[in-house]
Design an enzyme around this catalytic site. Structure first.
Site, PDB file in Angstrom:
ATOM      1  CD  GLU A   1      -2.305  -2.484   0.766  1.00 49.57           C
ATOM      2  OE1 GLU A   1      -3.744  -2.742   1.201  1.00 49.57           O
ATOM      3  OE2 GLU A   1      -1.719  -2.622   1.582  1.00 49.57           O
TER       4      GLU A   1
ATOM      5  N   GLY B   1      17.097  -7.721   5.911  1.00 45.82           N
ATOM      6  CA  GLY B   1      17.380  -7.668   7.187  1.00 45.82           C
ATOM      7  C   GLY B   1      18.421  -6.170   7.206  1.00 45.82           C
TER       8      GLY B   1
ATOM      9  CE  LYS C   1       0.348 -10.130   3.907  1.00 45.47           C
ATOM     10  NZ  LYS C   1      -0.660  -9.459   3.733  1.00 45.47           N
TER      11      LYS C   1
HETATM   12  C1  AGP Z   1      -2.580  -3.675   4.121  1.00 43.54           C
HETATM   13  O1  AGP Z   1      -3.267  -4.268   3.210  1.00 43.54           O
HETATM   14  C2  AGP Z   1      -1.482  -3.520   3.722  1.00 43.54           C
HETATM   15  N1  AGP Z   1      -0.498  -3.873   3.085  1.00 43.54           N
HETATM   16  C3  AGP Z   1      -0.604  -2.947   5.523  1.00 43.54           C
HETATM   17  O2  AGP Z   1      -0.942  -2.443   6.242  1.00 43.54           O
HETATM   18  C4  AGP Z   1      -0.680  -3.835   6.380  1.00 43.54           C
HETATM   19  O3  AGP Z   1      -1.456  -4.680   6.864  1.00 43.54           O
HETATM   20  C5  AGP Z   1       0.876  -3.359   7.976  1.00 43.54           C
HETATM   21  O4  AGP Z   1       2.131  -3.154   7.153  1.00 43.54           O
HETATM   22  C6  AGP Z   1       0.725  -4.056   8.786  1.00 43.54           C
HETATM   23  O5  AGP Z   1       1.261  -5.230   8.661  1.00 43.54           O
HETATM   24  P1  AGP Z   1       1.435  -6.385   9.661  1.00 43.54           P
HETATM   25  O6  AGP Z   1      -0.272  -6.508  10.342  1.00 43.54           O
HETATM   26  O7  AGP Z   1       2.054  -7.978   8.855  1.00 43.54           O
HETATM   27  O8  AGP Z   1       2.003  -5.856  11.225  1.00 43.54           O
END
Ligand code: AGP
Length: 604
Positions: free
Chosen positions: A487, A101, A599
């Protein structure tokens, strides 16, 4: 944006910490470290790099590996560049701390400490926690009270685990960052999420914001935000260990693409009966009367989750007759959005922890707007903050590039559209029944396109720029296909509505910029997409067509199974994900943990 793990029990802590950190690397992987406590001694080893670098360092050290209490951390840098010094745990003579955090008021706290001649040695906000704890211990507080005093001073988001040389228990605090406690006999595990602990236990306590906990082997004491001792009910999570691991695939990403049929099946199976009735009553506590009278739906999300929202927008509008806005979280939170009278707010998030999605959700709630979330990670912040949550039952998604979350989110959005339409008295049973057939179509698509996408990836992986085009329901898929390629392959790729190409991007076309055209055979969109292909051909551009209908204009063709237009996204997205995967594979990239990405993006 980090992973934390901890153990207090009778076993040797080191192996548990290291395997937990490896499971959590998707949360961050620029540095890693552990602290082990034995008797009145804490030993810490940390390094820049991945957990494997840490393991090498530990093997070369003479750290006492018999310790039964320890904490560990894998980092994604926010304050302070990735380095051994800035890696966690942060420690003093008396304590060691891991944190996920951001401590927003660390500068003020640093001033407070400096006045007492206590100085930071690192560039991190986290070290402040260790220094404050040390200060209060030096003033005679016991560890528990020193921890309470320290946490009281912190502003921001944090999941903290701390150990002290002179006390045999571990202290935890949670506020706006995830922290779970894994329960077992005479031992307790802690981690940022359950995937790190699933091999040891299936019983978890999800700490709530403001909670502080003390763990001492099998004993767990929790205090709530008002410092009142409280009991939190354990939740049983039945994900298998194997489910959270690669299961024979080279990368999590490929495994997760291969799991998309199962993920969608799990997501819809218990919610649609064989007659096409959609059952979401138990999950949606928002009144049916309100849902029947909706005049707008506002979807907010980021990245792939945002594209899932964009893809489902025309479906929701078509079947419910309700206007849908789809907004990017990081923009929405600074924008004065004009809600309508009967507005439903929907947050979509795989992780359920994305700050840029969470904040708009909080804003909507503060304005009295009814909120619903579509989330994969159980008990995550977004799931718990919203009035109702429909979980995608996709299982853990470990690869940073999101794949099975996308199709599972789509499945929930389609079911939601059918459910609302059902409440409004429309008969959408045939469509709901069609959705039940989608998992087997996804499987067929995977089997049919895997070899072809690999072959084409081999042909195209050296190009530096790609254009992705689509029309109608295929347009958001072009955006998502381009995002996947960027990505993990680090190739520049742009997704565009095919008809808009002549208004600018056509200038990019030459023999070095291949175009992926995603075109469902439905007329007139197919013919129009082919006209765009002609425009590309006459500028010597190469074309890969993803469709169910071949064309002799294009250079390469990825044939997908036949599917009705409305359900095309579930099928057409699979070869786009596979193509990105294989291109990255041929380029030798770190597919599951691409550079600069994490992630779950829990900071702004
Ligand atoms: C997707 O391949 C990405 N790594 C990224 O765009 C992701 O979808 C985005 O950060 C949203 O994440 P979330 O669905 O966990 O909110």
């Amino acid at each position: 944006m980090c992973g934390i793990v901890g153990y207090s029990g009778e076993k040797k802590a080191l192996g548990i910490l290291l395997s937990g950190l490896q499971s959590l690397e998707y949360r961050g992987y620029d540095s890693a470290g552990i602290s082990l406590k034995k008797g009145k001694k804490i030993e810490t080893i940390k390094t820049k790099g991945k957990v494997t670098d840490l393991i090498t360092l530990i093997a070369e050290s003479n750290i006492d590996t018999s310790a039964t209490i320890g904490i560990g951390h894998t980092r994604w840098a926010t304050h302070g560049a990735p380095s051994s010094t800035n890696a966690h745990p942060h420690y003093t003579e008396r304590v060691s701390v891991v944190h996920n955090g951001i401590i927003e008021n660390y500068r003020n706290l640093e001033k407070f400490l400096k006045e007492k001649n206590i100085n930071r040695r690192t560039d991190t906000d986290t070290e402040i926690i260790a220094l404050l704890l040390d200060l209060y211990l030096s003033e005679g507080f016991d560890f528990k009270n020193a921890f309470f005093k320290t946490v009281e001073m912190l502003k921001g988001s944090f999941a903290i685990a701390a150990i002290s040389k002179d006390f045999d228990y571990m202290m935890l605090a949670k506020h706006e960052s995830p922290l779970v406690i894994g329960l077992s006999n005479n031992e307790t595990y802690i981690a940022s999420d359950v995937s790190a602990l699933i091999e040891y236990t299936h019983d978890f306590i999800f700490l709530e914001d403001g909670d502080i906990a003390l763990i001492d082997k099998g004993n767990v004491t929790i205090w709530d935000k008002d410092k009142k001792e409280t009991k939190r009910q354990p939740t049983q999570i039945d994900w298998s260990k194997e489910k959270a691991q690669k299961g024979g695939y080279k990368h999590f990403m490929l495994k997760e693409i291969a799991e998309e049929d199962e993920a969608v099946r799990n997501t819809i199976q218990s919610r649609i009966d064989e007659d096409g009735n959609v059952f979401l009553d138990e999950e949606i506590s928002i009144s049916k009367e309100f849902l029947k009278n909706l005049d707008r739906i506002t979807i907010v999300a980021c990245g792939t989750s945002f594209y899932a929202g964009l893809t489902a927008k025309p479906i929701i509008e078509k079947y419910t007759g309700i206007k849908v806005d789809v907004e990017i979280g990081s923009e929405f939170r600074y924008y004065n959005y004009l809600y309508s009278k009967n507005n439903l707010f929907i947050a979509i998030s795989q992780s359920g922890e994305t700050a840029d999605t969470k904040e708009p959700l909080k804003m909507a709630k503060s304005k009295g707007i009814k909120t619903l979330s579509i989330v994969n990670v159980k008990e995550s912040a977004i799931a718990r903050l919203s009035d109702s949550c429909i979980y995608t039952l996709a299982g853990p998604e470990i690869s940073v590039a999101s794949t099975k979350a996308f199709t599972s989110q789509l499945a929930v959005l389609y079911m939601l559209a059918f459910y609302i339409a059902q409440l409004k008295g429309k008969d959408l049973k045939p469509q709901a029944k069609q959705l039940l057939k989608i998992p087997s179509l996804i499987k067929q698509t995977f089997d049919k396109t895997q070899d072809k996408t690999k072959e084409l990836a081999d042909k195209y992986y050296n190009y530096q720029d790609f254009l992705y085009l689509g029309r109608g329901i295929c347009y958001p898929l072009a955006l998502e296909g381009a995002l996947k390629l960027k990505e993990i392959s680090y190739i520049h790729a742009e997704g565009y509505p095919a008809g808009e190409m002549k208004h600018g991007p056509i200038a990019l076309i030459d023999e070095n910029t291949p175009t992926v055209v995603v075109a469902h055979p439905e007329e007139p969109l197919y013919s129009k997409s082919l006209s765009n292909c002609e425009e590309i051909k006459s500028r010597h551009g190469k074309i890969i067509l993803v469709s169910n209908k071949q064309s002799d204009i294009v250079d390469d063709f990825i044939e997908v199974p036949k599917v009705d237009y409305d359900f095309a996204p579930f099928v057409y997205i699979i070869p786009l994900q596979l193509f990105a995967y294989y291109v990255a594979l041929f380029r030798g990239n770190d597919i599951d943990q691409p550079r600069n990405l994490a992630k779950s993006v829990t900071v702004e």
